[in-house]
Structures are given as structure tokens and as C-alpha cells.
Design a protein around this motif. Structure first.
Motif, short mmCIF file in Angstrom:
data_model
loop_
_atom_site.label_atom_id
_atom_site.label_comp_id
_atom_site.label_asym_id
_atom_site.label_seq_id
_atom_site.Cartn_x
_atom_site.Cartn_y
_atom_site.Cartn_z
N ARG A 64 45.68 48.45 27.51
CA ARG A 64 46.09 48.10 28.87
C ARG A 64 47.36 47.26 28.91
O ARG A 64 47.78 46.79 29.96
CB ARG A 64 44.96 47.36 29.59
CG ARG A 64 43.82 48.30 29.89
CD ARG A 64 42.84 47.69 30.84
NE ARG A 64 41.76 48.64 31.08
CZ ARG A 64 40.78 48.43 31.94
NH1 ARG A 64 40.75 47.30 32.63
NH2 ARG A 64 39.85 49.32 32.11
N LEU B 112 44.24 40.87 40.56
CA LEU B 112 44.25 41.69 39.36
C LEU B 112 44.92 42.99 39.76
O LEU B 112 45.04 43.29 40.95
CB LEU B 112 42.83 41.93 38.82
CG LEU B 112 41.78 42.57 39.72
CD1 LEU B 112 41.93 44.07 39.82
CD2 LEU B 112 40.39 42.26 39.16
N ASN B 119 46.28 39.67 35.61
CA ASN B 119 45.22 38.90 36.24
C ASN B 119 45.68 37.45 36.33
O ASN B 119 46.09 36.87 35.34
CB ASN B 119 43.94 39.00 35.39
CG ASN B 119 42.70 38.64 36.16
OD1 ASN B 119 42.72 37.76 37.02
ND2 ASN B 119 41.60 39.32 35.86
N PRO B 143 44.04 43.91 44.46
CA PRO B 143 43.25 43.18 45.45
C PRO B 143 43.33 41.67 45.24
O PRO B 143 43.64 41.20 44.14
CB PRO B 143 41.83 43.66 45.14
CG PRO B 143 41.85 43.92 43.67
CD PRO B 143 43.23 44.43 43.34
N HIS B 145 41.19 38.73 44.41
CA HIS B 145 39.87 38.69 43.76
C HIS B 145 39.20 37.33 43.86
O HIS B 145 38.18 37.09 43.23
CB HIS B 145 39.93 39.21 42.33
CG HIS B 145 40.69 38.36 41.35
ND1 HIS B 145 40.80 37.00 41.43
CD2 HIS B 145 41.35 38.71 40.21
CE1 HIS B 145 41.50 36.55 40.40
NE2 HIS B 145 41.86 37.57 39.66
N ILE C 357 38.90 40.83 32.45
CA ILE C 357 37.70 40.86 33.28
C ILE C 357 37.58 39.72 34.28
O ILE C 357 36.62 39.67 35.05
CB ILE C 357 36.42 40.88 32.39
CG1 ILE C 357 36.54 39.90 31.21
CG2 ILE C 357 36.19 42.27 31.84
CD1 ILE C 357 36.42 38.49 31.55
N HIS C 358 38.54 38.79 34.27
CA HIS C 358 38.41 37.62 35.15
C HIS C 358 38.23 38.04 36.61
O HIS C 358 38.98 38.86 37.13
CB HIS C 358 39.65 36.73 35.01
CG HIS C 358 39.65 35.58 35.98
ND1 HIS C 358 38.80 34.51 35.86
CD2 HIS C 358 40.36 35.35 37.10
CE1 HIS C 358 39.01 33.66 36.86
NE2 HIS C 358 39.95 34.16 37.64
N ASN C 359 37.23 37.44 37.25
CA ASN C 359 36.92 37.71 38.66
C ASN C 359 36.61 39.18 38.96
O ASN C 359 36.87 39.66 40.06
CB ASN C 359 38.03 37.20 39.58
CG ASN C 359 37.73 35.79 40.08
OD1 ASN C 359 36.64 35.26 39.84
ND2 ASN C 359 38.67 35.19 40.77
N THR C 360 36.10 39.88 37.97
CA THR C 360 35.60 41.23 38.22
C THR C 360 34.07 41.20 38.12
O THR C 360 33.48 40.19 37.72
CB THR C 360 36.10 42.26 37.18
OG1 THR C 360 35.48 41.96 35.92
CG2 THR C 360 37.62 42.19 37.04
N TRP C 362 32.33 42.35 35.95
CA TRP C 362 31.92 42.07 34.58
C TRP C 362 31.34 40.66 34.47
O TRP C 362 30.32 40.43 33.81
CB TRP C 362 33.14 42.22 33.65
CG TRP C 362 32.91 41.80 32.22
CD1 TRP C 362 32.86 40.51 31.75
CD2 TRP C 362 32.71 42.65 31.09
NE1 TRP C 362 32.65 40.50 30.39
CE2 TRP C 362 32.56 41.80 29.97
CE3 TRP C 362 32.67 44.03 30.91
CZ2 TRP C 362 32.35 42.30 28.68
CZ3 TRP C 362 32.46 44.52 29.62
CH2 TRP C 362 32.29 43.68 28.54
N LEU C 424 35.19 46.52 34.29
CA LEU C 424 36.27 47.02 33.44
C LEU C 424 37.20 47.94 34.23
O LEU C 424 38.37 48.06 33.92
CB LEU C 424 35.71 47.77 32.23
CG LEU C 424 35.06 46.88 31.17
CD1 LEU C 424 34.44 47.73 30.07
CD2 LEU C 424 36.09 45.92 30.57
N TRP C 428 36.48 44.09 41.94
CA TRP C 428 36.62 42.64 42.04
C TRP C 428 35.46 42.02 42.78
O TRP C 428 34.64 42.70 43.37
CB TRP C 428 37.96 42.28 42.68
CG TRP C 428 38.21 42.88 44.03
CD1 TRP C 428 38.06 42.28 45.23
CD2 TRP C 428 38.68 44.20 44.32
NE1 TRP C 428 38.40 43.13 46.25
CE2 TRP C 428 38.78 44.32 45.72
CE3 TRP C 428 39.03 45.31 43.53
CZ2 TRP C 428 39.20 45.49 46.36
CZ3 TRP C 428 39.44 46.47 44.16
CH2 TRP C 428 39.53 46.55 45.55
#
Lengths: 68, 178, 541
Positions: A64, B112, B119, B143, B145, C357-360, C362, C424, C428
């Protein structure tokens, strides 16, 4: 899996009173083996976790792209 | 022969060493990622007065969006407000280093960009900055987040990643979605 | 019946009443986020619900459960009456009053700032003051736990404090340290803002103070589960604790390392340097150590039980364990959830990887597995173990208890594993509804719906749980054996003073906190960053 839910299997059939009658001799006997099984179980778990972490790292995170 | 307490502790120490190795492997990978791949969290500690963004030179309405700076760097500036991004769509070129700079005049937001590692939190009082390279072209979702109030669910923007040849700055170096 | 029975039951009933209500909110939120048509979904309701769910689960369920279980442990493990029982009731009523204040503020829509506050968003002062009262009530509990241990040590000079109580006091001391951050945030910044005394707040400072609390609070919730692993599961399985000493060491390590690590919640924040983020990431790595030590020690303890029951070979002891007993079953299921939740946590704490993954979803998946799964399933098992001693009633059959534990486990897995996948893919957090006409979001639909099925199972399990507790009141009355905590293979006659008290460890916590949080907090007073204007959520804005 069903015996875990219903607890009716032969393996789970022993009663509580037998546990309290735990003898030192029995304990000494099983302590010859312990913790071989625990080591195998926990080591496999940690190994799997490491594999999972590197899977995420190499196959999801790195593709990514870089941020900083 | 009975097992002694010291035998037990010895087995625990042996296990602790296995744990230590496992943890050290991850630790080493994280350090390598930070130093060699330059992947670090956004941490620039750059302050800006949220009550006076319109007076700042950088985050005025006319300076938002993507711009190729005179020295050639590509910077995208975005202001996050309750409950929209300004501008709601930004264009960036694929496979070029891009710097995102974001701030807010009101409350905490965060972004993100789907499918990327972009992020960051957007904290009032600070400029959040992320350096990145977008590799896939297309419209990506950006979005908000972090909970910022009742309109949070409707707060999102688009990052339009275009091939380098379609990225055509105007005379001032600016590129916009429409 | 123990003399703290009424006290303990009062705490536990408040805890599980909040829990049941929070489950209703939780399932409705998942429904709202799914592609299915959902009633009542407007932003006001959704964020009221998220706030109520978080406060009820994270503050009410946990605090009341830990206090109630602590009183039970103090009396049972130390085998002497709880000192200062009127104070304990005072703490209880203070915490209940605080809870009611906070609930009134939340349900009237005046406090939709979620349980993590997010200043400069500011709600009704009753919300924050109510939570302060809950914390003050818990401080009374902390002091009573420390006093109980001190009095016992006075009466038993040189004897090792029973492990269950040693751990409970470790948690009490850790909680006193933990609440300093949030107390400072609320008392000096958020409450003055909500009372209208100040118009602006230093947002970086509030986030940093909250982060002080935010990680250790999770270990506060987790302690009862670990107490059950060490002092109840080996007994329930019919074996012995492998090592009492490792138990002590684990609880001390939790006390020391769960505090100076909160900055890992702010990896993606612009107000801290990479240097201090890296320092606290390194300390976070160390907090994995006590958990991994526990996995080994408890596995070995269960291995003893399994081999005593005739288990052979490297892993033959696992099927030989008495999985029909709720405590043993819960421990096994808890460990499976710890595996997945801990795996997710390893990614979260990995500094640069946090950006993935922050604030997702996950992260939501991670803490539902760790807290809702690993920890709460042990709360259930603890209740099943101690409830007969509190009520004088033994359940006729444990079928309903086993069913409930399995439902919780299966529901938690079905709910949270899809959340990892969704996280992943960028789903969010804290959003009432998604626009499923967007092609990226449309692909999430089936996974969100699957997780909702898990939520339904969890809700069913919650109902069965409360039913099981209530049914015990009416069930047959039977002589109930006195409660016995597990003994170790070598039950220590003496332990080093450092593992029989907390003086040394408090000094170490102080040193680590100054090192880890000294500058990250001081920088705001040196740097004087611009403040943000207070945004009220309780006055139509």
C-alpha cells in the motif's frame, strides 16, 4: 465439538470429588511430562501470530505504499 | 522424582526467552520499516491558530487543493470542517511524491484514504502532514474517521489519482477536480 | 454465604443491567451500519446510542463488576471480614448516583460526545460530573482493597498475600495511577469548559491526558479475567496452578507496563514527536510479555489437570480436560479470542503499521475481541463460579451456562472477524450509515450483514446470561461448599518482599511515567499551542 457443549462424553465424565482427592504421587507423576504440552501449544500459538503479523506486513501493508 | 520450584522457574525462563525472541523479531521489523522504508507516524508538531486559518497564508480558500510548488514539490492542502472537506475533491498524480497538509478551524477530525496507508488525525491547533506516493489510479474515498459531531457520517472527500500524463497544472501550478 | 454477599450482588446487578442495555444499543448500531433498512436511524439517535453503549460497557459494567468481585475476593481469599464496609456502600451509592447523572445526560441527548469525550466537543456538565462520581466511588474501593491487604499482612507477618488478593490490590493501585490522566483532563479542562468558565481548550493536552488513562484502563478491565485464569481455572479443571510466583510477576508487570504506553493511541496524532511515540511503542512491546507468560503458565496448569485426568501424549491433555465445567470452557474460549484479538493488537501497536488500520473497524474488532471476548466471557464464568456462594443456591444443571458461553464465543467471532476484513478495506469508525451506492462501500455489504448475525447471537447470549443469574435465585437450595481458590504446585511459604507488596513497583511506575509522559505533557506548557474554541453539543450546536 459437541461433547464440549454438552459435556456428556466419557472424557468429561469424572466428578469433582476425584479432583479434591488429588494425591502428591499422581501430581509428581504428571509433573514429569508438564510443561511439554503447554510449551508446544504456546509456542505454536506465538509462531502462528508471528506468521500472521508478517503476512499483514508483506502482503497488505508494504504494497500500500510508503507514508511518513 | 518430584519437580522442584526451581525446575518450574527454569521452564518459565526458557519460555520467556522464546517470547523475547518473538517480540524482538517484530520490534526489529518495525525499526527497519521506520529507518529503511521511511514509514513513520505523522508527527510534525507544527502549530497553527484554528481561530485564524483565514489569516494564515497557507490555508486560505484560494490556496487549497493540489498545487505544484515553484520548486517542483506537489502539495495538497485540505481544510476539514464540521462537516465537509474543503475542497471536497482533490487531484494527485500517480507514482509521484505528494505531501498532504491538513488542518481544521473547529474540532478533531481525521482521515484515511481507502486502499492506501494514508492515515492521520487532524487536531485543531496543528497542521497534520503526510508524505506519500499513490500508486493506483482512480477515485479513492477519503472519509473523516474521527467523531466530529452529528454530521460526521456525511463527511468525506474524494482523492482522484490520475496518471502522470493527465496531471496538468495551470499557470499557477494548481490542479482541481472539475 | 459471605458477609459481603449483598454488597457484591448489588455491584454485579448494576454491572449486568448496564451490560444488557448496552447490548441492545450495540446490536441496533450494527443494524444501522448495515445495508438493511433500520428504524429510528438519525444522527442524534445514533451518536446517543454510541455514547450510551461505550459508557455502559466501558465504565459501568467494568467498574461495578471489578468493585463487586474485589469485595468478594478480599473477604474470601483473605478469609476475614472486609474492613470499612460502610465505606464500600458509600462508594457504591456514589457510583450509582454518578451513573444515573451520566445516563440522564446521555439519554436526553445532551452528551453525545462518545465515551472518549473528544474536546473541544463539549456536552452537559452532568455527564462529566456523573463519571467523576463513578471514579470517586471506585477510588474508595481501591483504598479499601489496600487497607484489607495491609491489615491481613499485619495479622500474618511474612506470609505471602494470597495470589487472588495480591492481583486485586495490584489492580487497585494501577487504577489509582490510571485515573490521574482522565481526572486531570476532566477537572481542569473539560468540566470548566462544560460549565462555561472557559471558551477554549488545548486539544493536544486533553488528548495526551486521556491517552494516559486509555491503555491502562483496558488492563483494569482485564485483571479479573487474569485473576480467574490464575486462581480459579486450575482449580475448576481439577489441577494445580503451575507457578504462583509467575502469577505475582505477571500482575506486577501489568502494573508497571500498562501505564507508560498510552501514547500508542496517538500514533497518528500531529502533536507528538516520533521520538516519544517510538519510546512508548517500545514499552508497549513489553506489555505483551506478561500476557504471553500467562498463556504458558495457564496452559501448563491446565496440562497438569488434563494429564491427571488421563490425557496422554503431547496434546492429549487438551481433550481430557473437563470442558463441561463453565470456568474451564470459558478459559479455553477466552484464550482462542485472545489469540485473534492479540494478533490484531500486535498490528495496532507496530508504530508505522498503525497507519494501515487506525480508526478503522479493525480496531473495533480488536477491542471487542479482547474486552468483549477474552475479558467479558471470564466475567460470566466468574459469576457462575461465585453466584452460588452469594445466593446459597446451586444451579441444577449447567447446560444453560455452557450454551450461553458458546453463544457468546461464536457470536463474537462471527461479529469481529469480518470487522478485521472491513477495516483493512478502509471501513472507518463511528459512522451511522454508509452510502452503499458507492462501489467501494457496496462491496462491504455482505460482510457487515454477516457481522450483524454475530451481534444477534451475542444479544441472545446476554439475555441467557442474565436469565441464568436470575434463575439461580429460584433454583433449588443446596449446601454450597466454601469458595476455594486454586493452589499452586508449590504453594509458597515465603515470597520475596518485592512480590508481596507494591512499594518498589510504585517507584518504578513513577520513574517510567516521568520518562514516558514528562515531556509529552510538559511540551504543551512550553510550546503554548493555540487553543480551539469549545463546541457545545448540548445547546443545539
Amino acid at each position: 465439538m459437541l461433547f464440549l457443549l454438552l459435556g456428556r462424553s466419557a472424557l468429561a465424565g469424572k466428578t469433582r470429588s476425584e479432583d479434591t482427592g488429588l494425591s502428591q504421587a499422581d501430581l509428581d507423576t504428571v509433573m514429569e511430562e508438564v510443561p511439554k504440552g503447554a510449551l508446544a501449544l504456546s509456542a505454536s500459538a506465538v509462531l502462528l501470530l508471528l506468521c500472521g503479523w508478517f503476512f499483514v506486513y508483506f502482503f497488505i501493508f508494504v504494497p500500500r505504499g510508503t507514508v511518513g | 522424582m518430584a519437580v522442584s520450584e526451581s525446575d518450574i522457574l527454569r521452564s518459565e525462563v526458557r519460555w520467556a526467552m522464546i517470547v523475547g525472541v518473538a517480540v524482538a523479531v517484530i520490534f526489529a521489523a518495525v525499526i527497519y520499516t521506520g529507518i529503511e522504508l521511511h514509514v513513520n507516524p505523522p508527527s510534525n508538531i507544527e502549530t497553527i491558530d484554528p481561530k485564524a486559518l483565514h489569516l494564515s497564508n497557507e490555508f486560505t480558500e484560494s490556496n487549497l487543493g493540489t498545487r505544484v510548488e515553484p520548486e517542483g514539490r506537489i502539495t495538497t492542502r485540505i481544510v476539514a470542517t464540521q462537516f465537509a472537506f474543503d475542497p471536497p475533491c482533490v487531484v494527485v498524480p500517480a507514482n509521484e511524491p505528494v505531501t498532504l497538509r491538513l488542518t481544521t478551524p473547529d474540532v478533531i477530525h481525521g482521515i484515511l484514504v481507502t486502499g492506501t496507508n494514508v492515515n492521520t488525525m487532524i487536531v485543531p491547533g496543528y497542521v497534520a502532514q503526510v508524505h506519500t506516493v499513490f500508486t493506483k489510479t482512480g477515485d479513492l474515498l477519503m472519509p473523516c474517521h474521527e467523531y466530529c459531531g452529528l454530521g460526521h457520517s456525511q463527511m468525506w472527500a474524494t482523492v482522484r489519482v490520475v496518471p502522470r500524463e493527465s496531471f496538468r497544472p495551470d499557470a499557477e501550478g494548481r490542479v482541481a477536480c472539475d | 454465604m459471605t458477609s459481603v454477599a449483598r454488597l457484591t450482588k448489588a455491584h454485579l446487578w448494576i454491572a449486568f443491567a448496564a451490560f444488557l442495555v448496552a447490548c441492545v444499543f450495540g446490536i441496533w448500531q450494527m443494524w444501522a451500519r448495515s445495508p438493511l433498512a433500520t428504524p429510528y436511524v438519525i444522527a442524534e439517535h445514533y451518536f446517543l446510542s454510541v455514547t450510551a453503549h461505550g459508557v455502559a460497557m466501558a465504565f459501568v459494567l467494568t467498574t461495578f463488576f471489578i468493585m463487586g468481585f474485589g469485595y468478594f475476593t478480599a473477604e474470601t481469599a483473605l478469609d476475614r471480614p472486609l474492613p470499612g464496609k460502610p465505606w464500600a456502600w458509600a462508594g457504591f451509592f456514589l457510583a450509582v448516583a454518578g451513573t444515573l447523572m451520566a445516563v440522564a445526560a446521555i439519554l436526553s441527548g445532551q452528551a453525545s460526545v462518545l465515551y472518549t469525550f473528544y474536546p473541544p466537543l463539549t456536552g452537559s456538565p452532568f455527564f462529566y460530573l456523573g463519571l467523576v462520581l463513578v471514579v470517586v466511588g471506585s477510588w474508595i474501593w481501591c483504598i479499601l482493597m489496600i487497607v484489607a491487604m495491609r491489615e491481613w499482612k499485619g495479622a500474618h507477618p511474612g506470609a505471602p498475600v494470597p495470589l487472588a488478593m495480591f492481583a486485586t490490590v495490584a489492580n487497585a493501585i494501577m487504577w489509582l495511577w490510571t485515573t490521574v490522566g482522565v481526572a486531570a483532563e476532566l477537572l481542569f479542562i473539560v468540566i470548566p469548559a462544560s460549565l462555561g468558565w472557559v471558551d477554549t481548550v488545548d486539544v493536544g493536552l486533553t488528548r495526551t491526558l486521556f491517552s494516559w488513562t486509555l491503555h491502562a484502563i483496558v488492563y483494569f478491565w482485564l485483571f479479573p479475567a487474569y485473576i480467574a485464569f490464575y486462581t480459579m481455572a486450575p482449580q475448576a479443571a481439577g489441577g494445580r496452578l503451575y507457578s504462583d510466583m509467575m502469577g505475582r510477576l505477571t500482575f506486577v508487570l501489568f502494573l508497571v507496563y500498562s501505564l507508560p504506553v498510552g501514547l500508542h493511541h496517538l500514533f497518528m496524532d500531529p502533536e507528538h514527536s516520533t521520538g516519544f511515540k517510538f519510546v512508548q511503542m517500545s514499552l508497549t512491546v513489553l506489555v505483551a510479555v506478561p500476557t504471553l507468560l500467562t498463556v504458558f503458565t495457564i496452559s501448563a496448569s491446565l496440562e497438569i489437570a488434563g494429564r491427571l485426568r488421563g490425557g496422554r501424549g503431547l496434546l492429549g491433555w487438551i481433550p481430557a480436560l473437563p470442558w463441561d465445567r463453565p470456568m474451564v470452557l470459558a478459559t479455553g474460549l477466552s484464550f482462542v479470542m485472545l489469540f485473534f484479538g492479540g494478533g490484531g493488537g500486535l498490528v495496532n501497536m507496530s508504530y508505522g503499521l498503525n497507519a494501515l488500520i487506525h480508526n478503522t473497524s479493525w480496531v473495533t474488532a480488536h477491542f471487542h475481541l479482547i474486552f468483549g471476548g477474552t475479558v467479558v466471557i471470564m466475567y460470566f464464568a466468574i459469576c457462575y463460579a461465585i453466584w452460588p456462594r452469594l445466593t446459597g443456591h446451586e444451579a441444577g444443571t449447567q447446560d444453560a451456562q455452557r450454551l450461553q458461553l458458546w453463544l457468546w464465543f461464536v457470536g463474537m467471532m462471527i461479529m469481529s472477524l469480518p470487522w478485521h476484513w472491513l477495516g483493512l478495506h478502509g471501513q472507518w469508525r463511528r459512522v451511522a450509515q454508509f452510502d452503499y451506492t458507492n462501489p467501494i462501500i457496496a462491496a462491504w455489504g455482505p460482510w457487515v450483514t454477516t457481522s450483524l448475525v454475530g451481534g444477534i447471537l451475542l444479544f441472545a447470549s446476554a439475555v441467557v446470561f442474565v436469565w441464568n443469574l436470575a434463575a439461580l435465585r429460584a433454583d433449588r437450595k443446596a449446601p454450597v461448599a466454601p469458595f476455594a481458590f486454586a493452589t499452586a504446585v508449590h504453594q509458597p511459604a515465603r515470597v520475596p518482599a518485592s512480590l508481596n507488596g507494591f512499594g518498589l513497583w510504585n517507584v518504578l511506575v513513577l520513574v517510567l511515567m516521568i520518562a514516558a509522559y514528562g515531556w509529552p505533557i510538559a511540551q504543551f506548557f512550553v510550546l503554548q499551542p493555540p487553543h480551539a474554541v469549545v463546541h457545545r453539543v448540548d445547546r443545539g450546536g
